[in-house]
Design a protein around this motif. Structure first.
Motif, mmCIF file in Angstrom:
data_model
loop_
_atom_site.group_PDB
_atom_site.id
_atom_site.type_symbol
_atom_site.label_atom_id
_atom_site.label_comp_id
_atom_site.label_asym_id
_atom_site.label_seq_id
_atom_site.Cartn_x
_atom_site.Cartn_y
_atom_site.Cartn_z
ATOM 1 N N PRO A 111 0.812 -1.222 0.000
ATOM 2 C CA PRO A 111 0.000 0.000 0.000
ATOM 3 C C PRO A 111 0.845 1.271 0.000
ATOM 4 O O PRO A 111 0.467 2.266 -0.622
ATOM 5 C CB PRO A 111 -0.828 -0.129 1.287
ATOM 6 N N ALA A 112 1.981 1.246 0.683
ATOM 7 C CA ALA A 112 2.854 2.424 0.695
ATOM 8 C C ALA A 112 3.350 2.747 -0.710
ATOM 9 O O ALA A 112 3.410 3.917 -1.112
ATOM 10 C CB ALA A 112 4.037 2.189 1.638
ATOM 11 N N VAL A 113 3.697 1.708 -1.471
ATOM 12 C CA VAL A 113 4.123 1.918 -2.859
ATOM 13 C C VAL A 113 2.978 2.510 -3.675
ATOM 14 O O VAL A 113 3.165 3.446 -4.465
ATOM 15 C CB VAL A 113 4.606 0.599 -3.479
ATOM 16 N N ALA A 114 1.776 1.965 -3.493
ATOM 17 C CA ALA A 114 0.621 2.454 -4.246
ATOM 18 C C ALA A 114 0.308 3.910 -3.891
ATOM 19 O O ALA A 114 0.005 4.731 -4.761
ATOM 20 C CB ALA A 114 -0.588 1.568 -3.982
ATOM 21 N N TYR A 115 0.361 4.237 -2.603
ATOM 22 C CA TYR A 115 0.142 5.625 -2.201
ATOM 23 C C TYR A 115 1.183 6.543 -2.823
ATOM 24 O O TYR A 115 0.874 7.667 -3.236
ATOM 25 C CB TYR A 115 0.205 5.747 -0.676
ATOM 26 N N LEU A 116 2.419 6.076 -2.877
ATOM 27 C CA LEU A 116 3.479 6.887 -3.471
ATOM 28 C C LEU A 116 3.237 7.086 -4.965
ATOM 29 O O LEU A 116 3.435 8.194 -5.483
ATOM 30 C CB LEU A 116 4.841 6.227 -3.235
ATOM 31 N N PHE A 117 2.798 6.042 -5.669
ATOM 32 C CA PHE A 117 2.431 6.183 -7.086
ATOM 33 C C PHE A 117 1.367 7.266 -7.252
ATOM 34 O O PHE A 117 1.428 8.102 -8.167
ATOM 35 C CB PHE A 117 1.900 4.864 -7.654
#
Length: 455
Positions: A111-117
């Motif tokens: 989820p952290a990667v997705a939020y960063l995207f």
């Protein structure tokens, strides 16, 4: 008035059953993201010598082994916790803790990667606002939806997923129109056979598959909602398999069309890695126009945030399940109105810190992406072992069906182990350190059993 359950005062905290088959598929597809190939298309095209659609076809088959093992174990243990619960059932308490511990690394950081995207995409559209602000805003909005309740989040998620599918359909129709009118930039079969600039290579395709399977991480989140679905565990099993099959079709179609529209060869992409990241957008803009480029970018910005919503919801349920079995602090096993709010808040806090930290660094995305996958792959390997342990060793469901309970799980484990071996060195090191911490926790806690499992 909200009802609160606590493992210290009640026999067992419970989640509310309110999800149907469609809701499960929505969560799975949100987490995967229907247009997941957009970000890695160029890398896969270069690695596979242009056979990018074949890569996704092979990756779908490879991940089908994992989906099939999930379908087997969710019928055995239709509870929250996913691989944590299944490994406890098939392999014992120690393996269960390690499976849950490794899956937690994946569930908290994807989820952290997705939020960063999402933050990066919104910053590109509105550069006056820092990307870490957009990232934090995405976390806060989706966390509020998750705290509202799984049903409410599923409704909003369905609307977002509908938008993503609509944008994907616009891309497909536009791409087909351009191909009919102007023809393809590469050979019509090149996305399956290679574009000819480097020649077909089975080794190159398999090497790209080891990267492509990571696009599918997330379909397994469906199993985390096993206690909240109406209609029984068979519905969860069908949703897992259906979600993977549908994602595979979407991935193959869009990568096939993008490869035909790509104005440069796979050899040129391989020679210039800087072109690989935006390769999908390059194909769209050069053939269809800037308007579709912008439409896809906006869709990715919104879709990434809601992919994180599904991931955060799954992470919260994993934390809840581990706390309920006394592997994490008991306060995290409390529920309010059937929603595991304390576990969700802990998962959201960790994700927020990781996402904002990465958003404030130039190399933040690389740092996060390098570590998110190993945890899931180790957990998948233990999942396959759990099928063998329960059905073949323990014979918990009577005589095993050898092709279903031994052959397919062993093949699935071979695939996940192969992908771990191909993972980046940094990811392997972080995964090994996280595993070592999990083993230390296991040593401190021991292998106590839940009284309900002694029967």
């Amino acid at each position: 008035m909200a009802s609160v359950t606590d493992p210290g005062t009640a026999p067992r905290a419970a989640l509310r059953r309110s999800l149907g088959f469609r809701d499960l598929v929505v969560y799975g597809l949100l987490f995967i993201a229907p247009m997941a190939p957009v970000g890695v298309f160029g890398t896969l095209d270069a690695k596979s010598h242009g056979a990018v659609a074949l890569v996704y076809l092979c990756a779908t088959v490879a991940m089908a082994f994992t989906a099939f093992s999930y379908a087997q174990m969710v019928r055995v243990a239709p509870q929250a916790g996913s691989v944590f619960t299944y490994a406890r059932k098939g392999l014992g308490e120690g393996a269960g803790l390690i499976a849950g511990w490794m899956a937690m690394l994946d569930y908290l950081l994807i989820p952290a990667v997705a939020y960063l995207f999402s933050g990066i995409a919104m910053n590109a559209l509105v550069p006056e606002v820092s990307r870490w602000v957009w990232t934090a805003l995405a976390v806060l909005v989706t966390t509020a939806l998750n705290l509202w309740g799984v049903r409410a989040a599923a409704r909003v998620g369905f609307a977002v997923l509908t938008m993503e599918i609509a944008v994907l359909l616009v891309f497909v129709v536009s791409a087909v129109t351009v191909l009919v009118r102007d023809g393809a930039q590469r050979g019509w079969l090149s996305p399956l056979t290679g574009d000819g600039s480097l020649g077909f290579s089975l080794a190159a395709v398999l090497g790209a598959v080891s990267v492509a399977v990571l696009s599918y991480l997330g379909f397994d989140a469906i199993a985390s909602f096993a206690e909240e679905v109406t209609g029984g565990s068979a519905r969860v099993a069908r949703a897992v398999l259906f979600c993977l099959a549908l994602a595979g079709v979407l991935f193959v179609v869009q990568s096939y069309l993008a490869a035909l529209l790509m104005p440069v060869s796979s050899a040129q992409l391989a020679a210039d890695p800087a072109q690989q990241g935006p390769a999908f957008y390059t194909a769209v803009e050069s053939s269809v126009g800037t308007w579709l480029h912008d439409l896809v970018a906006v869709s990715k910005a919104i879709g990434a945030a809601f992919a994180a919503l599904a991931g955060q919801a799954a992470a919260g349920r994993l934390v809840f399940a581990m706390a309920r079995e006394r592997r994490l602090p008991g306060v995290l096993a409390r529920t309010s109105d059937g929603t595991p709010r304390p576990a969700l808040l802990v998962a959201a806090t960790i994700t927020l810190v990781a996402a904002v930290w990465a958003a404030r660094r130039d190399d933040g995305l690389d740092q996060l992406v390098s570590v998110v996958d190993v945890g899931a792959l180790v957990a998948f390997t233990l999942l396959h072992a759990s099928v063998v342990g329960w059905f073949v060793v323990k014979r918990g469901a009577g005589p095993p069906v050898w092709w279903k309970h031994l052959l397919l799980p062993v093949l699935g484990a071979a695939v996940t182990i192969a992908v771990i071996v191909e993972a980046a060195w940094t990811a392997q090191v972080v995964g090994a350190v996280w595993l070592a911490v999990g083993l230390a926790v296991l040593a401190l806690q021991g292998t106590r059993r839940d009284p309900e499992d002694t029967a």
